[in-house]
Scaffold this motif. Sequence first.
Motif, PDB file in Angstrom:
ATOM      1  N   VAL A 461     -34.133 -27.025   3.126  1.00 39.16           N
ATOM      2  CA  VAL A 461     -35.228 -27.058   4.063  1.00 39.16           C
ATOM      3  C   VAL A 461     -36.237 -28.111   3.678  1.00 39.16           C
ATOM      4  N   ASP A 462     -36.907 -28.659   4.556  1.00 45.20           N
ATOM      5  CA  ASP A 462     -38.173 -29.621   4.239  1.00 45.20           C
ATOM      6  C   ASP A 462     -39.346 -28.909   4.291  1.00 45.20           C
ATOM      7  N   VAL A 463     -39.830 -28.013   3.544  1.00 44.37           N
ATOM      8  CA  VAL A 463     -40.927 -27.225   3.306  1.00 44.37           C
ATOM      9  C   VAL A 463     -42.199 -27.807   3.658  1.00 44.37           C
ATOM     10  N   ASN A 464     -42.183 -29.058   3.588  1.00 40.05           N
ATOM     11  CA  ASN A 464     -43.559 -29.971   4.057  1.00 40.05           C
ATOM     12  C   ASN A 464     -43.736 -30.263   5.497  1.00 40.05           C
ATOM     13  N   ASP A 465     -42.446 -30.004   6.192  1.00 35.40           N
ATOM     14  CA  ASP A 465     -42.466 -30.140   7.585  1.00 35.40           C
ATOM     15  C   ASP A 465     -42.817 -28.957   8.284  1.00 35.40           C
ATOM     16  N   GLU A 466     -43.706 -28.850   8.991  1.00 34.17           N
ATOM     17  CA  GLU A 466     -44.291 -27.663   9.391  1.00 34.17           C
ATOM     18  C   GLU A 466     -43.383 -26.713  10.351  1.00 34.17           C
ATOM     19  N   ILE A 467     -42.511 -27.387  11.210  1.00 36.29           N
ATOM     20  CA  ILE A 467     -41.778 -26.688  12.165  1.00 36.29           C
ATOM     21  C   ILE A 467     -40.518 -26.111  11.229  1.00 36.29           C
ATOM     22  N   SER A 468     -40.050 -27.224  10.267  1.00 32.25           N
ATOM     23  CA  SER A 468     -38.928 -26.765   9.262  1.00 32.25           C
ATOM     24  C   SER A 468     -39.212 -25.498   8.622  1.00 32.25           C
ATOM     25  N   GLY A 469     -40.425 -25.532   8.156  1.00 26.48           N
ATOM     26  CA  GLY A 469     -41.076 -24.584   7.196  1.00 26.48           C
ATOM     27  C   GLY A 469     -41.035 -23.168   7.791  1.00 26.48           C
ATOM     28  N   GLN A 470     -41.479 -23.380   9.056  1.00 22.69           N
ATOM     29  CA  GLN A 470     -41.736 -22.137   9.954  1.00 22.69           C
ATOM     30  C   GLN A 470     -40.132 -21.338  10.308  1.00 22.69           C
ATOM     31  N   LYS A 497     -35.286 -30.629  24.547  1.00 22.78           N
ATOM     32  CA  LYS A 497     -35.411 -31.663  25.679  1.00 22.78           C
ATOM     33  C   LYS A 497     -35.942 -33.115  25.342  1.00 22.78           C
ATOM     34  N   VAL A 498     -35.707 -34.060  26.206  1.00 23.07           N
ATOM     35  CA  VAL A 498     -36.004 -35.514  25.870  1.00 23.07           C
ATOM     36  C   VAL A 498     -37.177 -35.456  25.344  1.00 23.07           C
ATOM     37  N   PRO A 499     -37.545 -36.140  24.284  1.00 20.14           N
ATOM     38  CA  PRO A 499     -39.069 -36.365  24.032  1.00 20.14           C
ATOM     39  C   PRO A 499     -39.457 -37.585  24.839  1.00 20.14           C
ATOM     40  N   LYS A 500     -40.798 -37.361  25.187  1.00 19.83           N
ATOM     41  CA  LYS A 500     -41.762 -38.485  25.888  1.00 19.83           C
ATOM     42  C   LYS A 500     -42.787 -39.147  24.975  1.00 19.83           C
ATOM     43  N   THR A 501     -43.201 -38.415  23.924  1.00 21.38           N
ATOM     44  CA  THR A 501     -44.207 -39.364  23.054  1.00 21.38           C
ATOM     45  C   THR A 501     -43.763 -39.073  21.731  1.00 21.38           C
ATOM     46  N   PRO A 502     -44.251 -39.941  20.652  1.00 25.76           N
ATOM     47  CA  PRO A 502     -44.035 -39.848  19.563  1.00 25.76           C
ATOM     48  C   PRO A 502     -43.937 -38.545  18.724  1.00 25.76           C
ATOM     49  N   THR A 503     -45.070 -37.540  19.090  1.00 23.50           N
ATOM     50  CA  THR A 503     -45.255 -36.229  18.668  1.00 23.50           C
ATOM     51  C   THR A 503     -44.003 -35.486  19.079  1.00 23.50           C
ATOM     52  N   GLU A 504     -43.343 -35.575  20.456  1.00 20.78           N
ATOM     53  CA  GLU A 504     -42.553 -34.875  20.963  1.00 20.78           C
ATOM     54  C   GLU A 504     -41.095 -35.301  20.094  1.00 20.78           C
ATOM     55  N   LEU A 505     -41.010 -36.537  19.770  1.00 25.66           N
ATOM     56  CA  LEU A 505     -39.631 -37.261  18.994  1.00 25.66           C
ATOM     57  C   LEU A 505     -39.788 -36.573  17.601  1.00 25.66           C
ATOM     58  N   LYS A 506     -40.794 -36.570  17.107  1.00 30.70           N
ATOM     59  CA  LYS A 506     -40.969 -35.957  15.611  1.00 30.70           C
ATOM     60  C   LYS A 506     -40.687 -34.349  15.731  1.00 30.70           C
ATOM     61  N   GLU A 507     -41.143 -33.867  16.824  1.00 30.41           N
ATOM     62  CA  GLU A 507     -40.735 -32.214  16.979  1.00 30.41           C
ATOM     63  C   GLU A 507     -39.319 -32.316  17.044  1.00 30.41           C
ATOM     64  N   LEU A 508     -38.767 -32.906  17.810  1.00 32.19           N
ATOM     65  CA  LEU A 508     -37.332 -32.984  17.902  1.00 32.19           C
ATOM     66  C   LEU A 508     -36.548 -33.213  16.794  1.00 32.19           C
ATOM     67  N   GLU A 509     -36.958 -34.124  16.085  1.00 34.48           N
ATOM     68  CA  GLU A 509     -36.391 -34.454  14.488  1.00 34.48           C
ATOM     69  C   GLU A 509     -36.497 -33.051  13.680  1.00 34.48           C
ATOM     70  N   SER A 510     -37.698 -32.599  13.762  1.00 35.55           N
ATOM     71  CA  SER A 510     -37.943 -31.187  13.048  1.00 35.55           C
ATOM     72  C   SER A 510     -37.050 -30.123  13.372  1.00 35.55           C
ATOM     73  N   ILE A 511     -36.873 -29.971  14.683  1.00 35.31           N
ATOM     74  CA  ILE A 511     -35.652 -29.043  15.548  1.00 35.31           C
ATOM     75  C   ILE A 511     -34.624 -29.162  14.767  1.00 35.31           C
ATOM     76  N   HIS A 512     -34.139 -30.525  14.835  1.00 40.76           N
ATOM     77  CA  HIS A 512     -32.465 -30.523  14.395  1.00 40.76           C
ATOM     78  C   HIS A 512     -32.736 -30.044  12.917  1.00 40.76           C
ATOM     79  N   LYS A 513     -33.739 -30.621  11.956  1.00 42.89           N
ATOM     80  CA  LYS A 513     -33.617 -29.886  10.621  1.00 42.89           C
ATOM     81  C   LYS A 513     -33.588 -28.191  10.740  1.00 42.89           C
ATOM     82  N   VAL A 514     -34.243 -27.785  11.709  1.00 42.05           N
ATOM     83  CA  VAL A 514     -34.216 -26.210  11.597  1.00 42.05           C
ATOM     84  C   VAL A 514     -32.574 -25.810  12.049  1.00 42.05           C
ATOM     85  N   LEU A 515     -32.085 -26.461  12.900  1.00 38.56           N
ATOM     86  CA  LEU A 515     -30.561 -26.164  13.265  1.00 38.56           C
ATOM     87  C   LEU A 515     -29.632 -26.477  12.275  1.00 38.56           C
ATOM     88  N   ASP A 516     -30.071 -27.483  11.506  1.00 40.59           N
ATOM     89  CA  ASP A 516     -29.279 -28.071  10.341  1.00 40.59           C
ATOM     90  C   ASP A 516     -29.164 -26.739   9.376  1.00 40.59           C
TER      91      ASP A 516
END
Length: 570
Positions: A461-470, A497-516
């Motif tokens: 887990v990347d515990v310093n990433d908020e979504i991943s930690g949650q 879903k397809v990211p549209k902003t940098p924040t959404e892209l980062k969120e998708l990367e974090s979601i990938h970490k949760v799935l991983d």
Amino acid sequence: MAYSAVVGFRKVSALGIARVLQADKGSLWRFQLETEFGEVLRLGLLTRNYKKNSGPPKFDFTGTEATSKFDFTDLTCPHTWYPIARKKKRKVILHVGPTNSGKTYSALKHLEKSSSGVYCGPLRLLAWEVAKRLNKANVPCDLITGQEKELKEGATHKAVTVEMADVSSVYDCAIIDEIQMVGCTQRGFAFTRALLGIAADELHLCGDPAVVPLVEDILKVTGDDVEVHTYERLSPLVPLKEPVSSVSSIKTGDCLVTFSRKDIYAYKKIIERAGNHLCSVVYGSLPPETRTAQATRFNDETNDFDVLVASDAIGMGLNLNISRIIFSTLQKFDGTGTRDLTVSEIKQIAGRAGRFQSKFPIGEVTCLRKEDLPLLHASLKSPSPLLERAGLFPTFDLLCRYSLAHPKHGLYQILEHFVENAKLSSNYFISNVEDMMKVAAIVDELPLGLQEKYLFVVSPVDVNDEISGQGLAQFAQNFSKAGVVRLREILAPDRVKVPKTPTELKELESIHKVLDLYVWLSLRLEDSFPDREVATSQKSICNLLIEQFLEGNRLNSSARVSRHLRRQKF
Ligand SMILES: Nc1ncnc2c1ncn2[C@@H]1O[C@H](COP(=O)(O)OP(=O)(O)OP(=O)(O)O)[C@@H](O)[C@H]1O
Ligand SMILES: [Mg+2]
């Protein structure tokens, strides 16, 4: 204490195997406690409180003389934790030299010829590459990483990430790649464990010459034979006298190195806006599959993505057709503050240019800023400073024994105790377990057993990433409450879903970490995390969406980088 005969094995719940060496007529048993992976905790005496034919024995660890006198924090002899390796006199061959000198290539040749073997690498990307290569060479090879288990019929070989190295099997040949990572504050202990614990007749270690004296010293107590093979770079690496000061000087095969995700996208935008090149990107928080896809696209001459903008994530693992490395800066933020890159970091990154047998037979390296050139040139000329110590971490058994003796302590306190009190020989340091302690603090709140808590603590887990930690916290909570964790309850499919902003892209990367993380847990607690297939397919969708996003160029450049670039006429 030496015993001539092994009397039997007893499975001890949560502790592994108690190998009974001698059963006295009285109430004492002499035993050796081992993990399921063959790591020895210690020899000792135990009371026996069961009668013949009365079912499995129960061991009373708490009241024995052996336990009360045992110093849990004594980690001065880690080589004794690995009895199977200690039965062998291993031939250890250190392949050392600069980057791109054929160290891994030579070690793999030995592995290919061996009757059984294992490759242990620092990254999934490297394990993937080796498994692919061996299977192509008709050497059936399993791929085992924290998140993957691809077993081949009749496989005699394995390619694994170093944390998955198995110290209970016996091999003809083994490789530990990038062995200088024994000095890594967080992951070093996994390399030390592999170094001391892999039971192979031949053990090949590939890496930087700076690791040689330390490895030789560590192996003095194991009785292994050590040989050092030194390599020279296979193709030249030329430090340029001039910086790259204008975007019009960017050419095919260039790799611009920068250390923040924000800057990567800003440089990509600026280079692409100039109109001559399209950029692939590689950085640490991109899913590994996406990193490979981006590298493949950059390497492929038939498309227009001929420039790479990357972080130091390219320093290891990817085979890239880079002609010139351009450092945007020689400083990076390392979590606590901004510091100069070390000599070995500069050499490792610069060494990606002009790989032998790639499209570019000569590599070049330079900077964006003229004032960085002296440090670049000096670093490339200097040897990396010698490594002084290797990482060490107590085995699970030690933590478990400590816990049995201190039943009121949570895992956080146990880890804290080891970090503060560990006794080590001069070759070792205790690993940085700050992130593990953050997870321990979360799981200590839940009604979980030590082994279950430990599993969450060592999960990727990347515990310093908020979504991943949650994600981790919710997995642990649901697991402790219901015993089963359904993915849908944690992550609704419409979040992917397809990211549209940098924040959404980062969120998708974090979601990938949760799935991983879900996949990782499902491989260890199969019944409790039953949705592995859903997680795997959502991961693929995440990768596709991120790649789709990277095809386009929707991010706005950061004002900071734009200003910097204007100053640089870049
Ligand atoms: N003898 C050889 N014949 C053909 N190709 C080779 C040979 N030696 C090395 N190579 C190729 O050269 C490249 C660099 O080799 P290798 O990856 O072994 O270097 P390395 O010293 O391990 O580098 P690094 O320190 O970056 O890991 C690889 O693509 C490898 O396949
Ligand atoms: Mg290598």
